[in-house]
Design an enzyme around this catalytic site. Structure first.
Site, PDB file in Angstrom:
ATOM      1  CG  HIS A  35      22.821   9.803  -1.787  1.00 26.39           C
ATOM      2  ND1 HIS A  35      24.168   9.511  -1.752  1.00 26.39           N
ATOM      3  CD2 HIS A  35      22.224   8.876  -0.996  1.00 26.39           C
ATOM      4  CE1 HIS A  35      24.372   8.458  -0.973  1.00 26.39           C
ATOM      5  NE2 HIS A  35      23.221   8.044  -0.512  1.00 26.39           N
ATOM      6  CB  SER A 183      27.445   2.014  -3.584  1.00 24.23           C
ATOM      7  OG  SER A 183      27.772   1.746  -2.231  1.00 24.23           O
TER       8      SER A 183
END
Ligand code: PAF
Length: 277
Positions: A35, A183
């Site tokens: 991210h 993840s």
């Protein structure tokens, strides 16, 4: 931080009125380096960077992990600030899906198979919420990770089909040193499972290496990847080779392709993919 969609739109309108470009990085929080790489790239490309954090109930099935999905708002806000994010948009579910909500976006073909087949309704939930975010935040550009390859294809198709005025940028998967794709769900992995989880990338890499040597039969490449993965995970959910642009199944690698995998490691379902050919 803004929670109210109307306030979010007003913030964005004010930035646009000053001629500033607005970038959006949509997430469900539990931010990791993947991210942060999206936010850092957004920082390079736009004057204003908005991060959305919303664990979207519409994209979870009844038996899925909505309730236990990792949440760490304070940590997320600190990480986002560290890469120069200007604003976090963190709406409540009630303000995203108000009384009487009944509209859904179905990107029909690209959503079929792969995760679409295993998670019925998932991509309808993703497309609908992403479209809502585009309408609320009105970004010039939005960033998504290639780890969710089918999701990215669904969003690109939606933007084209619905003439949404936003540029979509997909960025490469960020990996651990042993190849495991980052993840938020990696947090579920117990230490022995965490080690075995590297099998997914090992399998994809073995197939890619063979493809680079000239093997173009999908069945052979899938066999090689399966051999690498199968004994190290509880169950392979799917392992397929698809065309990289429209995700149509391929038997021969005669155009840019991607191998996609989903597998259960312990009780955690992980996905990954690698471009081949
Ligand atoms: O990839 C995710 O985190 C989510 O699917 C997204 C795109 C933020 C939509 O809820």
């Amino acid at each position: 931080m803004i929670a109210d969609p109307a306030a979010m739109s007003a913030w964005s309108e004010a930035a646009r009125a000053q001629g500033e470009h607005v970038a959006l990085v949509p997430t469900m929080g539990a931010l990791h380096k993947g991210h942060l790489s999206l936010l850092a790239e957004a920082r390079h490309r736009a004057q204003r960077v908005v991060l959305s954090i919303f664990v979207n109930p519409m994209q979870f099935g009844p038996q899925e992990d909505l309730a236990k999905y990792p949440r760490d708002l304070a940590g997320d806000l600190a990480k986002a600030a560290s890469v120069g994010c200007d604003l976090a948009f963190v709406p409540e579910a009630a303000s995203m899906y108000g009384p009487g909500f009944q509209t859904a976006i179905d990107v029909r073909e690209v959503s079929q198979g792969l995760c679409g087949a295993r998670r019925p309704g998932h991509f309808v939930g993703v497309a609908t919420v992403v479209c809502k975010f585009f309408n609320i935040v009105r970004p010039h550009v939005a960033f998504f990770g290639e780890k969710d390859f089918q999701q990215l294809a669904v969003i690109r198709r939606m933007v084209t089909d619905l003439n949404l005025p936003v540029e979509i940028i997909g960025l490469p998967t960020v990996r651990e040193p042993d190849g495991l794709a980052l993840s938020s769900r990696n947090a579920y992995l117990a230490p022995p499972d965490r080690q075995r989880a590297a099998a997914l990338h090992a399998g994809l890499s073995a197939a890619k290496t063979l493809a680079e040597k000239g093997e173009c039969r999908a069945s052979v490449l899938l066999e090689v990847a399966t051999t690498e993965i199968v004994g190290r995970v509880e169950r392979i959910d799917y392992l397929e080779i698809r065309a990289a642009d429209d995700l149509k199944p391929l038997e021969t690698i005669d155009r840019p392709a991607v191998m996609l995998v989903a597998a259960f490691v312990g009780r955690t379902r992980l996905i990954d993919n690698l471009r081949i050919g």
